[in-house]
Design a protein around this motif. Sequence first.
Motif, PDB file in Angstrom:
ATOM      1  N   GLY A 120      65.540   5.296 141.429  1.00 42.21           N
ATOM      2  CA  GLY A 120      65.257   4.521 140.229  1.00 42.21           C
ATOM      3  C   GLY A 120      63.927   4.833 139.588  1.00 42.21           C
ATOM      4  O   GLY A 120      63.604   4.315 138.526  1.00 42.21           O
ATOM      5  N   GLY A 121      63.126   5.675 140.220  1.00 38.76           N
ATOM      6  CA  GLY A 121      61.852   6.076 139.646  1.00 38.76           C
ATOM      7  C   GLY A 121      62.032   7.214 138.656  1.00 38.76           C
ATOM      8  O   GLY A 121      63.151   7.617 138.337  1.00 38.76           O
ATOM      9  N   ALA A 122      60.925   7.729 138.185  1.00 39.13           N
ATOM     10  CA  ALA A 122      61.000   8.807 137.191  1.00 39.13           C
ATOM     11  C   ALA A 122      59.733   9.645 137.220  1.00 39.13           C
ATOM     12  O   ALA A 122      58.672   9.197 137.671  1.00 39.13           O
ATOM     13  N   PHE A 123      59.865  10.883 136.738  1.00 36.14           N
ATOM     14  CA  PHE A 123      58.741  11.783 136.507  1.00 36.14           C
ATOM     15  C   PHE A 123      58.597  11.936 135.000  1.00 36.14           C
ATOM     16  O   PHE A 123      59.567  12.239 134.306  1.00 36.14           O
ATOM     17  N   LEU A 124      57.398  11.734 134.476  1.00 34.96           N
ATOM     18  CA  LEU A 124      57.144  11.886 133.045  1.00 34.96           C
ATOM     19  C   LEU A 124      56.018  12.888 132.845  1.00 34.96           C
ATOM     20  O   LEU A 124      54.907  12.701 133.357  1.00 34.96           O
ATOM     21  N   ALA A 131      58.997   3.147 139.313  1.00 33.91           N
ATOM     22  CA  ALA A 131      57.990   4.095 139.805  1.00 33.91           C
ATOM     23  C   ALA A 131      57.891   5.252 138.826  1.00 33.91           C
ATOM     24  O   ALA A 131      58.897   5.802 138.404  1.00 33.91           O
ATOM     25  N   LEU A 132      56.677   5.618 138.451  1.00 29.04           N
ATOM     26  CA  LEU A 132      56.473   6.697 137.485  1.00 29.04           C
ATOM     27  C   LEU A 132      55.441   7.660 138.041  1.00 29.04           C
ATOM     28  O   LEU A 132      54.359   7.262 138.446  1.00 29.04           O
ATOM     29  N   ARG A 133      55.794   8.950 138.049  1.00 30.24           N
ATOM     30  CA  ARG A 133      54.930   9.974 138.601  1.00 30.24           C
ATOM     31  C   ARG A 133      54.526  10.941 137.498  1.00 30.24           C
ATOM     32  O   ARG A 133      55.243  11.105 136.515  1.00 30.24           O
ATOM     33  N   ARG A 162      34.085  20.164 116.423  1.00 31.13           N
ATOM     34  CA  ARG A 162      33.237  19.428 117.358  1.00 31.13           C
ATOM     35  C   ARG A 162      33.727  18.009 117.579  1.00 31.13           C
ATOM     36  O   ARG A 162      33.546  17.437 118.655  1.00 31.13           O
ATOM     37  N   GLY A 163      34.374  17.429 116.557  1.00 31.29           N
ATOM     38  CA  GLY A 163      34.799  16.039 116.655  1.00 31.29           C
ATOM     39  C   GLY A 163      36.204  15.832 117.183  1.00 31.29           C
ATOM     40  O   GLY A 163      36.603  14.700 117.446  1.00 31.29           O
ATOM     41  N   ARG A 164      36.958  16.916 117.348  1.00 38.10           N
ATOM     42  CA  ARG A 164      38.337  16.771 117.810  1.00 38.10           C
ATOM     43  C   ARG A 164      38.368  16.354 119.279  1.00 38.10           C
ATOM     44  O   ARG A 164      37.667  16.895 120.116  1.00 38.10           O
ATOM     45  N   ARG A 165      39.191  15.343 119.572  1.00 42.82           N
ATOM     46  CA  ARG A 165      39.292  14.806 120.924  1.00 42.82           C
ATOM     47  C   ARG A 165      40.745  14.847 121.398  1.00 42.82           C
ATOM     48  O   ARG A 165      41.676  14.644 120.616  1.00 42.82           O
ATOM     49  N   TYR A 166      40.911  15.100 122.693  1.00 43.20           N
ATOM     50  CA  TYR A 166      42.232  15.125 123.309  1.00 43.20           C
ATOM     51  C   TYR A 166      42.256  14.076 124.419  1.00 43.20           C
ATOM     52  O   TYR A 166      41.351  14.030 125.252  1.00 43.20           O
ATOM     53  N   GLU A 167      43.277  13.242 124.419  1.00 42.56           N
ATOM     54  CA  GLU A 167      43.440  12.254 125.482  1.00 42.56           C
ATOM     55  C   GLU A 167      44.716  12.569 126.251  1.00 42.56           C
ATOM     56  O   GLU A 167      45.806  12.558 125.692  1.00 42.56           O
ATOM     57  N   ARG A 168      44.564  12.841 127.540  1.00 43.64           N
ATOM     58  CA  ARG A 168      45.693  13.225 128.384  1.00 43.64           C
ATOM     59  C   ARG A 168      45.783  12.285 129.591  1.00 43.64           C
ATOM     60  O   ARG A 168      44.766  12.022 130.245  1.00 43.64           O
ATOM     61  N   PRO A 169      46.963  11.776 129.906  1.00 45.01           N
ATOM     62  CA  PRO A 169      47.102  10.880 131.060  1.00 45.01           C
ATOM     63  C   PRO A 169      46.708  11.569 132.367  1.00 45.01           C
ATOM     64  O   PRO A 169      47.050  12.730 132.606  1.00 45.01           O
ATOM     65  N   ILE A 170      45.971  10.845 133.196  1.00 45.37           N
ATOM     66  CA  ILE A 170      45.611  11.354 134.525  1.00 45.37           C
ATOM     67  C   ILE A 170      46.122  10.421 135.621  1.00 45.37           C
ATOM     68  O   ILE A 170      46.094  10.785 136.796  1.00 45.37           O
ATOM     69  N   ALA A 171      46.603   9.225 135.251  1.00 48.99           N
ATOM     70  CA  ALA A 171      47.171   8.295 136.237  1.00 48.99           C
ATOM     71  C   ALA A 171      48.034   7.272 135.508  1.00 48.99           C
ATOM     72  O   ALA A 171      47.609   6.713 134.498  1.00 48.99           O
ATOM     73  N   TYR A 172      49.230   7.054 136.010  1.00 41.81           N
ATOM     74  CA  TYR A 172      50.095   5.997 135.495  1.00 41.81           C
ATOM     75  C   TYR A 172      49.825   4.741 136.309  1.00 41.81           C
ATOM     76  O   TYR A 172      49.914   4.754 137.537  1.00 41.81           O
ATOM     77  N   GLU A 173      49.481   3.658 135.631  1.00 42.69           N
ATOM     78  CA  GLU A 173      49.138   2.407 136.319  1.00 42.69           C
ATOM     79  C   GLU A 173      50.351   1.505 136.509  1.00 42.69           C
ATOM     80  O   GLU A 173      50.623   1.034 137.608  1.00 42.69           O
ATOM     81  N   ARG A 174      51.085   1.254 135.434  1.00 42.60           N
ATOM     82  CA  ARG A 174      52.279   0.420 135.487  1.00 42.60           C
ATOM     83  C   ARG A 174      53.321   1.006 134.551  1.00 42.60           C
ATOM     84  O   ARG A 174      52.980   1.613 133.538  1.00 42.60           O
ATOM     85  N   ALA A 175      54.575   0.792 134.883  1.00 49.85           N
ATOM     86  CA  ALA A 175      55.664   1.262 134.029  1.00 49.85           C
ATOM     87  C   ALA A 175      56.856   0.344 134.190  1.00 49.85           C
ATOM     88  O   ALA A 175      57.097  -0.203 135.275  1.00 49.85           O
ATOM     89  N   ALA A 176      57.598   0.158 133.106  1.00 50.35           N
ATOM     90  CA  ALA A 176      58.789  -0.690 133.140  1.00 50.35           C
ATOM     91  C   ALA A 176      59.753  -0.225 132.057  1.00 50.35           C
ATOM     92  O   ALA A 176      59.347   0.339 131.035  1.00 50.35           O
TER      93      ALA A 176
END
Length: 211
Positions: A163-167, A146-148, A69-83
């Motif tokens: 020069g961008g990337a997909f992660l 740029a990160l997608r 019940r206490g296990r949590r998963y955090e998954r990215p849904i939007a990339y805001e900034r990347a460098a």
Amino acid sequence: MAPRLTLAREAGAAAPDELPVARERSPRDHAPTTAGRVQLHQTLVRRVALVVAASLVSAGCATGHLLDRGRRYERPIAYERAAIADGQLTVSYTAAEMNQFWRKLGTHHRTAAVPLAQFSDHGLTADRVRVERLPDDAPVTGTPTALRLTPPCDALLVRDADGGAFLDPAVLTETRMAPWVWPLFPLAVVYDVVAVPVLLVFAPAVIIPGD
């Protein structure tokens, strides 16, 4: 001078560094009020009752139900900034917090750094990628890129010609326990000792490798 790149967003959108990013305030920034302490106590009591009830009506031990019940998963849904700087990719992103049933419980602003050299290993899987979790408000420094979210193939990281990337978001997906689990954990163990002592023989083989 390296070209300045912006994050991938809808056409015509402003650059991410020109937009204010809403950041969540930690509940630790303010002292809890009396009403807040009462609400927290009531929440803990309800969760104890829920775990005990689940143990009585289903197979298994209270400790196992509590951890599930206490296990949590955090998954990215939007990339805001990347460098990119010094051979690593630093990412500021929004992550969705989900429970064991993949129900969305909320969102959090996170920052992480990923060394790029490891992606030269073609057999690398998401669970083996080294990720450094940074403070949520850590600065994103280096050459903006740029990160997608979705790679165009099965690779975890793909660099494109501009020069961008997909992660792959699986790289930054994190599993953790909700903070309220640990105060209840001793109570669950005591319940198991009294109600189902035989499970204590097998519990370490399940709990320790799994967590």
